[in-house]
Scaffold this active site. Structure first.
Site, PDB file in Angstrom:
ATOM      1  N   ASP A  29     -26.865  38.845  18.138  1.00  0.00           N
ATOM      2  CA  ASP A  29     -26.961  40.128  18.299  1.00  0.00           C
ATOM      3  C   ASP A  29     -26.404  40.298  16.405  1.00  0.00           C
ATOM      4  O   ASP A  29     -26.538  40.038  15.552  1.00  0.00           O
ATOM      5  CB  ASP A  29     -25.860  41.149  18.538  1.00  0.00           C
ATOM      6  CG  ASP A  29     -25.903  42.651  19.064  1.00  0.00           C
ATOM      7  OD1 ASP A  29     -26.048  43.502  18.580  1.00  0.00           O
ATOM      8  OD2 ASP A  29     -26.195  43.178  20.636  1.00  0.00           O
ATOM      9  N   HIS A  79     -22.319  47.452  16.988  1.00  0.00           N
ATOM     10  CA  HIS A  79     -22.642  46.853  18.253  1.00  0.00           C
ATOM     11  C   HIS A  79     -22.810  45.381  18.799  1.00  0.00           C
ATOM     12  O   HIS A  79     -22.519  45.165  20.120  1.00  0.00           O
ATOM     13  CB  HIS A  79     -24.502  47.064  17.836  1.00  0.00           C
ATOM     14  CG  HIS A  79     -25.726  46.873  19.292  1.00  0.00           C
ATOM     15  ND1 HIS A  79     -25.860  45.502  20.074  1.00  0.00           N
ATOM     16  CD2 HIS A  79     -25.699  47.778  19.971  1.00  0.00           C
ATOM     17  CE1 HIS A  79     -26.405  45.779  20.604  1.00  0.00           C
ATOM     18  NE2 HIS A  79     -26.708  47.209  20.605  1.00  0.00           N
ATOM     19  N   ASN A 139     -34.378  50.947  26.104  1.00  0.00           N
ATOM     20  CA  ASN A 139     -34.285  51.859  26.552  1.00  0.00           C
ATOM     21  C   ASN A 139     -35.703  53.339  26.181  1.00  0.00           C
ATOM     22  O   ASN A 139     -36.537  53.367  24.546  1.00  0.00           O
ATOM     23  CB  ASN A 139     -32.743  52.977  25.785  1.00  0.00           C
ATOM     24  CG  ASN A 139     -31.767  52.226  25.988  1.00  0.00           C
ATOM     25  OD1 ASN A 139     -31.497  51.713  26.933  1.00  0.00           O
ATOM     26  ND2 ASN A 139     -30.903  51.104  24.338  1.00  0.00           N
ATOM     27  N   SER A 159     -28.200  47.468  26.715  1.00  0.00           N
ATOM     28  CA  SER A 159     -27.656  46.444  25.899  1.00  0.00           C
ATOM     29  C   SER A 159     -26.554  46.346  26.694  1.00  0.00           C
ATOM     30  O   SER A 159     -25.604  45.223  26.814  1.00  0.00           O
ATOM     31  CB  SER A 159     -27.016  47.398  24.379  1.00  0.00           C
ATOM     32  OG  SER A 159     -28.358  47.199  23.686  1.00  0.00           O
TER      33      SER A 159
END
Length: 449
Positions: free
Chosen positions: A63, A97, A191, A255
């Site tokens: 990430d 994130h 998404n 996520s």
């Protein structure tokens, strides 16, 4: 390739999807943090943690990096690395994130306003895939990151990112490398606000756990991508956990769902250390709660995750990854335990979820305070009323002869007193010796005839 979060730039549109309420998150102390984590109660994580806490399992977070200085992640984060061609480790996160994903997995609730992770005894291996906010981005950094995670000893690899395009040979090769080295690969389906209508790459690579999102109460989240590659569903709406700048915040997106499933994989690997990756995957999908159409469907895959059952059911072992077996992957025989079914019904939570223990406690304390105040007011009013009655009754208790005593012989007139003309003097009264009526001798009244 994009991280599955909010679309902030074309290349990393999903990185902030879940965040970013998180971007503005501050380490405030307005409400109990645990009360915000509705998904822990809906998934019965407290009960699951009595069976396993993820001890000894390394979970890679491929990430934006992980802030290892966050109070709820101190001691949880290994050095990791950077897959975008720069030196250094993965313990830095300008976006927040990756830190949010790591917190969902392994936060320890160590700070005053801390939050709970699902596998608090697991360790996080951060693989940083780009330099920072608005930095140049290389699609191959993800595939290199997966390989680095395997080489770093990760047995669970969390990939909360993807792209709405066909899978590349490099991605397939990296996934195969991870599966061949006994790693469970968990990838977000994507998404819709990031353009992911169908399950995106690399979640559509056979053999990985492609995760879709749900809301409170187990409904399919409208913002989640869907498709025949969907494997499992997990909460992805308003997921509260750690965030950037040592703060906290909410995330929305697959996520977050992916991090929850990765944490479950860590719990299983810790509870059953002899199980290989294929049987960890099999245990997750065989114990899932079927939702939507019967069997595997494009929204929920095999169903909603059930951590307690996944950690306690008697699941027959398999010889290979069921997601690579067309027959097993289509509709594997579900495994249920009667006790688990009786203990929990996800439909009872409703859209807003059931009340947490902390919320019940706060309400109880509030009611107790109100009752104490009302009792105190009643005692004061009773005391004050009695005091008033005592004070009012005090004069009535004094004998009347003590209040206004009269001499036995009566009162003597004041010195020099003379009654007005025409009034008879009072009994026993005699004018002073030197007193003479005014105007001379009074007339002698006429005698009657």
């Amino acid at each position: 390739m994009r991280l599955h979060g909010a679309a902030r730039r074309p290349i990393t549109a999903c990185l902030l999807a879940g965040l970013l309420v998180l971007g503005a998150a501050q380490p405030a102390a307005a409400a109990p943090r645990r009360a915000e984590q509705w998904y822990l109660d809906e998934l019965r994580i407290e009960q699951a943690q009595k069976l396993s806490t993820g001890r000894g399992v390394v979970v890679a977070v491929v990430d934006s990096g992980v802030d290892a200085t966050h109070p709820d992640l101190k001691g949880q984060v290994l050095a990791g690395g950077r897959s975008y061609g720069a030196g250094g480790d993965g313990r830095a996160d300008e976006e927040g994130h990756g830190t949010h994903m790591a917190g969902i997995i392994a936060a320890t609730n160590a700070s005053r306003d801390g939050v709970d992770g699902i596998a608090p005894d697991a360790r996080i291996l951060p693989i940083k895939v780009y330099a920072g906010r608005d930095a140049p981005y290389d699609d191959s950094a993800i595939t290199r990151g997966i390989r680095m995670a395997v080489d770093g000893g990760a047995k669970v690899i969390n990939v909360s990112q993807g792209k709405p395009s066909a899978v590349t040979p490099e991605e397939e090769s990296a996934i195969r490398y991870a599966l061949d080295h006994d790693a469970v690969v968990v990838v977000s389906a994507g998404n819709t606000r990031s353009g992911d209508v169908e399950v995106s790459a690399p979640a559509n690579v056979p053999g990985v756990i492609a995760v879709t999102g749900t809301t409170r109460g187990g409904r399919f989240w409208s913002g989640s991508a869907r498709g025949p590659e969907a494997v499992i569903a997990a909460p992805g709406d308003n997921i509260y956990n750690v965030g950037p700048n040592k703060g906290y915040g909410w995330g929305d997106g697959t996520s977050d769902s992916t991090a929850i499933v990765s944490a479950l994989a860590a719990l299983i690997r810790a509870k059953y250390p002899n199980l290989d990756a294929a049987n960890v995957i099999n245990r997750i999908i065989r114990t899932a709660r079927d939702a939507g159409p019967a069997g595997r469907d494009p929204q929920y895959g095999f169903g909603l995750i059930d951590p307690v059952t996944a950690l306690s059911a008697n699941v027959p072992q398999v010889a290979a990854n069921p997601l690579l077996d067309p027959a097993a992957a289509t509709n594997p025989t579900p495994v249920r335990t009667e006790a688990a079914d009786e203990e929990f019904d996800v439909t009872q939570h409703g859209d807003r979820g059931g009340p947490t223990d902390q919320q019940v406690m706060v309400v109880g304390i509030g009611i107790a305070v109100v009752l104490v105040l009302l009792l105190g007011l009643a005692v004061f009013l009773i005391w004050n009323r009695r005091r008033y009655r005592r004070e009012a009754a005090l004069p009535a208790d004094i004998p009347e002869d003590l209040l206004d005593p009269v001499p036995p012989a009566g009162y003597a007139p004041p010195s020099g007193y003379a009654p007005p003309s025409g009034y008879a003097p009072p009994s026993g009264y005699a004018p002073p010796s030197d007193y003479a009526p005014p105007g001379g001798t009074p007339p002698v009244p006429p005698r009657e005839r």
